[in-house]
Design a protein around this motif. Structure first.
Motif, PDB file in Angstrom:
ATOM      1  N   ALA A 112      -1.612  -3.423  -7.787  1.00  0.00           N
ATOM      2  CA  ALA A 112      -2.354  -1.996  -7.557  1.00  0.00           C
ATOM      3  C   ALA A 112      -2.091  -1.245  -7.576  1.00  0.00           C
ATOM      4  CB  ALA A 112      -1.453  -2.253  -5.291  1.00  0.00           C
ATOM      5  N   ASP A 113      -1.382  -0.958  -8.260  1.00  0.00           N
ATOM      6  CA  ASP A 113      -0.912   0.107  -9.312  1.00  0.00           C
ATOM      7  C   ASP A 113      -1.408   0.870 -10.341  1.00  0.00           C
ATOM      8  OD1 ASP A 113       1.514   0.470  -7.372  1.00  0.00           O
ATOM      9  OD2 ASP A 113       3.087   0.324  -9.088  1.00  0.00           O
ATOM     10  N   THR A 120       2.225   2.143  -3.526  1.00  0.00           N
ATOM     11  CA  THR A 120       1.539   1.868  -4.326  1.00  0.00           C
ATOM     12  C   THR A 120       1.063   3.656  -4.112  1.00  0.00           C
ATOM     13  OG1 THR A 120       0.279   0.053  -4.620  1.00  0.00           O
ATOM     14  CG2 THR A 120      -0.497   1.585  -5.311  1.00  0.00           C
ATOM     15  N   ASP A 177       0.600  -0.890  -0.028  1.00  0.00           N
ATOM     16  CA  ASP A 177       0.215  -0.121  -0.556  1.00  0.00           C
ATOM     17  C   ASP A 177       1.011   0.705  -0.083  1.00  0.00           C
ATOM     18  OD1 ASP A 177      -2.240   0.479  -0.224  1.00  0.00           O
ATOM     19  OD2 ASP A 177      -2.315   1.876   1.985  1.00  0.00           O
ATOM     20  N   GLY A 182      -3.990  -0.704  -2.414  1.00  0.00           N
ATOM     21  CA  GLY A 182      -2.490  -2.212  -1.987  1.00  0.00           C
ATOM     22  C   GLY A 182      -2.955  -3.076  -1.107  1.00  0.00           C
ATOM     23  N   TRP A 185       3.998   5.251  -5.637  1.00  0.00           N
ATOM     24  CA  TRP A 185       4.448   5.410  -7.101  1.00  0.00           C
ATOM     25  C   TRP A 185       2.929   6.448  -8.173  1.00  0.00           C
ATOM     26  CZ3 TRP A 185       0.369   4.479 -10.791  1.00  0.00           C
ATOM     27  CH2 TRP A 185       0.461   4.052 -12.125  1.00  0.00           C
ATOM     28  N   GLY A 240       2.221  -5.918  -6.442  1.00  0.00           N
ATOM     29  CA  GLY A 240       2.529  -3.941  -6.679  1.00  0.00           C
ATOM     30  C   GLY A 240       1.967  -4.229  -8.041  1.00  0.00           C
TER      31      GLY A 240
END
Length: 350
Positions: free
Chosen positions: A72-73, A29, A26, A53, A32, A69
């Motif tokens: 999530a992104d 993300t 999380d 995330g 990011w 990941g």
């Protein structure tokens, strides 16, 4: 006047699970999102508090951390498109303009080296996602991911046409659109590479497997409509939701429509269990993992839906349940009277 719909506990036979590294995912993300400047500063500030995330970690509780990941992104990126372009931006009521932008994004997803939209944050984020996916996915999985993304884009344009006119589709058209506009069909290729396998076409395209995937999409989006109704109805702008469809076409109040919507999703949940049981009598390990991942996706959406600030809206709290039911409100084996999905029930003997 704010509508505060009281949502009762809903039926869920699927077990909750989460990857041990959910907190770190999380956080990554959120970093990011800042790196690629996804959405406006105001939108981004909201998105990074919504535990996206954690949602991905629930979808893939035993998956590879890097793949989680990416998931999530990607989900955060989708909200950048949906919330930013369609709800906050002028393109949300301009289907023609939206087609032009989404076509360029599709080209970037197909070929991230294409010198297009080089200063656009969403395009830059999509380039990064596509390159990272290529490291983990097979060419077939990557192509399926791009195709599913195109389906999502098409449905977003369809929704924009209704937003521009202020119209509400009927239940059959809305159901068909929801199989795509939740971007749920983009997830299965990512589930595969997160667990290190590729389902062969003869298994992935089996009618029972296709139906189970579509049932998962239906359940995820119907549950989302239930949990997000308070958020959407209080925003003072156009929205599409199955509760609104029933309000508009059947002249129901939200309180009257809610039991119907819950019964619909309960009946599909029971069908999912029956078709899964039938399929598992001959399914191999990879196919079982695929279907189990669909079930995890459903439960992840439920757990996230009742806990994320995206839907609980702490400044004006939604009345969402804190637990789930272990029995359905409707376990009938009769097909729902929705033509575009009625074929699912044909898969069971009798």
């Amino acid at each position: 006047m704010t509508q505060r719909l009281a949502v009762p506990p809903i039926y869920s036979p699927f077990q909750p699970a989460i990857h041990a590294r959910y907190a770190a995912i999380d956080k990554q993300t959120a970093e990011w999102a800042d790196k690629f400047r996804i959405g406006s500063e105001e939108l981004r500030a909201k998105l990074v508090t919504q535990e996206i995330g954690t949602f991905a970690a629930r979808i893939l509780p035993d998956g590879q951390e890097e793949a989680i990941g990416i998931m999530a992104d990607f989900v955060l990126w989708l909200f950048g498109v949906d919330d930013g372009y369609c709800e906050e931006g002028s393109l949300g009521t301009d289907p023609g303009g939206l087609v032009a932008v989404l076509s360029r994004l599709t080209r970037i997803a197909q070929n991230p080296e294409a010198p297009m939209m080089v200063d656009d944050p969403l395009a830059m984020g999509l380039r990064d996602l596509r390159r990272r996916i290529s490291v983990h996915a097979t060419p077939v999985q990557t192509a399926r991911w791009v195709d599913a993304l195109r389906e999502y884009f098409m449905s977003v344009v369809w929704e924009a046409s209704h937003r521009r006119l202020g119209t509400v589709p009927d239940l059959n058209d809305y159901t068909l659109m929801r199989l795509y506009d939740g971007a749920t069909s983009v997830v299965p290729p990512m589930m595969e590479f997160a667990y290190g396998y590729e389902l062969p076409p003869n298994e992935r395209d089996d009618l029972r497997v296709r139906a189970l995937a579509e049932m998962a999409y239906f359940l995820i989006t119907w549950d989302n409509d239930i949990f997000s109704y308070h958020k959407e109805s209080r925003a003072g702008q156009y929205y599409l939701n199955v509760l609104r469809v029933l309000e508009h076409h059947d002249n129901l109040t939200p309180e009257e429509a809610l039991p119907t919507v819950i019964a619909q999703r309960d009946r599909v949940t029971c069908l999912f269990l029956r078709v899964r049981e039938q399929l598992f009598t001959t399914a191999g390990a990879d196919l079982r993992q695929y279907v189990d991942s669909l079930a995890a996706f459903i439960r992840a959406s439920q757990d996230w839906g009742v806990s994320s600030h995206r839907y609980t809206t702490p400044d004006d709290p939604a009345n969402l349940p804190a637990a789930f039911h272990d029995t359905p409100s409707d376990s009938s084996t009769a097909p729902l009277p929705i033509p575009c999905i009625a074929w699912w029930w044909d898969l069971l003997p009798g």
